[in-house]
Design a protein around this motif. Structure first.
Motif, PDB file in Angstrom:
ATOM      1  N   ASP A 107      28.967 130.354  29.555  1.00 47.66           N
ATOM      2  CA  ASP A 107      28.588 129.022  29.084  1.00 47.66           C
ATOM      3  C   ASP A 107      27.405 128.428  29.855  1.00 47.66           C
ATOM      4  O   ASP A 107      27.213 127.219  29.870  1.00 47.66           O
ATOM      5  N   ALA A 108      26.589 129.282  30.451  1.00 49.41           N
ATOM      6  CA  ALA A 108      25.435 128.808  31.207  1.00 49.41           C
ATOM      7  C   ALA A 108      24.407 128.182  30.277  1.00 49.41           C
ATOM      8  O   ALA A 108      24.234 128.623  29.141  1.00 49.41           O
ATOM      9  N   GLN A 109      23.742 127.157  30.781  1.00 53.37           N
ATOM     10  CA  GLN A 109      22.642 126.527  30.057  1.00 53.37           C
ATOM     11  C   GLN A 109      21.439 126.483  30.980  1.00 53.37           C
ATOM     12  O   GLN A 109      21.525 125.938  32.083  1.00 53.37           O
ATOM     13  N   ILE A 110      20.339 127.067  30.532  1.00 61.13           N
ATOM     14  CA  ILE A 110      19.113 127.116  31.323  1.00 61.13           C
ATOM     15  C   ILE A 110      17.989 126.509  30.496  1.00 61.13           C
ATOM     16  O   ILE A 110      17.804 126.857  29.332  1.00 61.13           O
ATOM     17  N   GLY A 111      17.254 125.617  31.108  1.00 64.70           N
ATOM     18  CA  GLY A 111      16.108 125.003  30.455  1.00 64.70           C
ATOM     19  C   GLY A 111      14.839 125.258  31.251  1.00 64.70           C
ATOM     20  O   GLY A 111      14.888 125.777  32.371  1.00 64.70           O
ATOM     21  N   GLU A 112      13.708 124.884  30.692  1.00 63.31           N
ATOM     22  CA  GLU A 112      12.438 125.086  31.392  1.00 63.31           C
ATOM     23  C   GLU A 112      12.401 124.337  32.725  1.00 63.31           C
ATOM     24  O   GLU A 112      11.706 124.745  33.651  1.00 63.31           O
ATOM     25  N   GLU A 113      13.173 123.247  32.839  1.00 62.59           N
ATOM     26  CA  GLU A 113      13.202 122.501  34.106  1.00 62.59           C
ATOM     27  C   GLU A 113      13.878 123.303  35.212  1.00 62.59           C
ATOM     28  O   GLU A 113      13.800 122.941  36.384  1.00 62.59           O
ATOM     29  N   ASP A 114      14.533 124.409  34.864  1.00 58.30           N
ATOM     30  CA  ASP A 114      15.191 125.265  35.849  1.00 58.30           C
ATOM     31  C   ASP A 114      14.279 126.379  36.357  1.00 58.30           C
ATOM     32  O   ASP A 114      14.711 127.213  37.147  1.00 58.30           O
ATOM     33  N   ALA A 115      13.036 126.399  35.901  1.00 57.87           N
ATOM     34  CA  ALA A 115      12.094 127.424  36.339  1.00 57.87           C
ATOM     35  C   ALA A 115      11.686 127.182  37.785  1.00 57.87           C
ATOM     36  O   ALA A 115      11.557 126.046  38.239  1.00 57.87           O
ATOM     37  N   ILE A 116      11.493 128.261  38.517  1.00 55.56           N
ATOM     38  CA  ILE A 116      11.022 128.218  39.896  1.00 55.56           C
ATOM     39  C   ILE A 116       9.623 128.817  39.900  1.00 55.56           C
ATOM     40  O   ILE A 116       9.410 129.911  39.376  1.00 55.56           O
ATOM     41  N   ASP A 117       8.685 128.116  40.475  1.00 59.60           N
ATOM     42  CA  ASP A 117       7.302 128.599  40.530  1.00 59.60           C
ATOM     43  C   ASP A 117       7.110 129.416  41.803  1.00 59.60           C
ATOM     44  O   ASP A 117       7.071 128.848  42.902  1.00 59.60           O
ATOM     45  N   PRO A 118       6.982 130.744  41.692  1.00 56.98           N
ATOM     46  CA  PRO A 118       6.857 131.570  42.895  1.00 56.98           C
ATOM     47  C   PRO A 118       5.528 131.371  43.620  1.00 56.98           C
ATOM     48  O   PRO A 118       5.387 131.780  44.761  1.00 56.98           O
ATOM     49  N   ALA A 119       4.564 130.712  42.992  1.00 54.01           N
ATOM     50  CA  ALA A 119       3.280 130.469  43.639  1.00 54.01           C
ATOM     51  C   ALA A 119       3.312 129.245  44.552  1.00 54.01           C
ATOM     52  O   ALA A 119       2.403 129.041  45.348  1.00 54.01           O
ATOM     53  N   MET A 120       4.353 128.440  44.426  1.00 52.95           N
ATOM     54  CA  MET A 120       4.466 127.225  45.230  1.00 52.95           C
ATOM     55  C   MET A 120       5.390 127.472  46.420  1.00 52.95           C
ATOM     56  O   MET A 120       6.538 127.862  46.232  1.00 52.95           O
ATOM     57  N   PRO A 121       4.905 127.249  47.638  1.00 52.96           N
ATOM     58  CA  PRO A 121       5.775 127.405  48.791  1.00 52.96           C
ATOM     59  C   PRO A 121       6.906 126.371  48.752  1.00 52.96           C
ATOM     60  O   PRO A 121       6.727 125.267  48.252  1.00 52.96           O
ATOM     61  N   GLY A 122       8.038 126.747  49.230  1.00 49.43           N
ATOM     62  CA  GLY A 122       9.155 125.820  49.263  1.00 49.43           C
ATOM     63  C   GLY A 122      10.477 126.549  49.209  1.00 49.43           C
ATOM     64  O   GLY A 122      10.541 127.759  49.354  1.00 49.43           O
ATOM     65  N   ILE A 123      11.514 125.772  48.983  1.00 54.20           N
ATOM     66  CA  ILE A 123      12.864 126.329  48.935  1.00 54.20           C
ATOM     67  C   ILE A 123      13.642 125.643  47.827  1.00 54.20           C
ATOM     68  O   ILE A 123      13.439 124.469  47.542  1.00 54.20           O
ATOM     69  N   VAL A 124      14.511 126.404  47.196  1.00 55.21           N
ATOM     70  CA  VAL A 124      15.438 125.851  46.212  1.00 55.21           C
ATOM     71  C   VAL A 124      16.831 126.094  46.769  1.00 55.21           C
ATOM     72  O   VAL A 124      17.266 127.232  46.891  1.00 55.21           O
ATOM     73  N   MET A 125      17.516 125.040  47.166  1.00 51.04           N
ATOM     74  CA  MET A 125      18.853 125.159  47.717  1.00 51.04           C
ATOM     75  C   MET A 125      19.830 125.256  46.550  1.00 51.04           C
ATOM     76  O   MET A 125      20.027 124.291  45.819  1.00 51.04           O
ATOM     77  N   LEU A 126      20.418 126.412  46.343  1.00 53.62           N
ATOM     78  CA  LEU A 126      21.327 126.602  45.218  1.00 53.62           C
ATOM     79  C   LEU A 126      22.695 126.019  45.524  1.00 53.62           C
ATOM     80  O   LEU A 126      23.260 125.286  44.720  1.00 53.62           O
ATOM     81  N   ARG A 127      23.270 126.343  46.648  1.00 52.38           N
ATOM     82  CA  ARG A 127      24.559 125.779  47.063  1.00 52.38           C
ATOM     83  C   ARG A 127      24.525 125.656  48.572  1.00 52.38           C
ATOM     84  O   ARG A 127      24.196 126.619  49.267  1.00 52.38           O
ATOM     85  N   ASN A 128      24.912 124.496  49.079  1.00 54.67           N
ATOM     86  CA  ASN A 128      24.906 124.315  50.537  1.00 54.67           C
ATOM     87  C   ASN A 128      26.308 124.102  51.112  1.00 54.67           C
ATOM     88  O   ASN A 128      26.461 123.788  52.275  1.00 54.67           O
ATOM     89  N   GLY A 129      27.322 124.254  50.275  1.00 54.31           N
ATOM     90  CA  GLY A 129      28.694 124.128  50.742  1.00 54.31           C
ATOM     91  C   GLY A 129      29.240 122.713  50.732  1.00 54.31           C
ATOM     92  O   GLY A 129      30.391 122.498  51.066  1.00 54.31           O
ATOM     93  N   ASP A 130      28.427 121.742  50.351  1.00 51.55           N
ATOM     94  CA  ASP A 130      28.878 120.351  50.286  1.00 51.55           C
ATOM     95  C   ASP A 130      29.524 120.091  48.944  1.00 51.55           C
ATOM     96  O   ASP A 130      28.856 120.012  47.932  1.00 51.55           O
ATOM     97  N   TYR A 131      30.840 119.984  48.942  1.00 48.87           N
ATOM     98  CA  TYR A 131      31.568 119.761  47.689  1.00 48.87           C
ATOM     99  C   TYR A 131      31.911 118.311  47.579  1.00 48.87           C
ATOM    100  O   TYR A 131      32.585 117.824  46.822  1.00 48.87           O
TER     101      TYR A 131
END
Length: 69
Positions: A45-69
């Motif tokens: 049931d995953a939903q992915i949109g264009e806003e979920d794209a990661i630009d590999p040319a841009m330095p940075g980090i995408v924190m997927l899960r940090n354990g904070d529930y």
């Protein structure tokens, strides 16, 4: 190819989930992920949109899960 993140699908347990998918577009990424999820017995049931794209040319980090529930 583009890189997409997804953190909003049903997993095996009621905890956070995260996936990274490489695909041509968001709809292809969503399809690939849902097929993979269904292959292991999950609803797919995953939903992915264009806003979920990661630009590999841009330095940075995408924190997927940090354990904070």
């Amino acid at each position: 190819m583009r890189i997409y993140k997804c953190t909003n699908f049903t997993g095996f347990y009621p905890v956070g989930v995260a996936a990274v998918v490489v695909a041509e577009c968001a709809s292809a990424a969503e399809h690939l992920l849902n097929v993979a999820l269904q292959a292991v017995g999950l609803p797919g049931d995953a939903q992915i949109g264009e806003e979920d794209a990661i630009d590999p040319a841009m330095p940075g980090i995408v924190m997927l899960r940090n354990g904070d529930y």
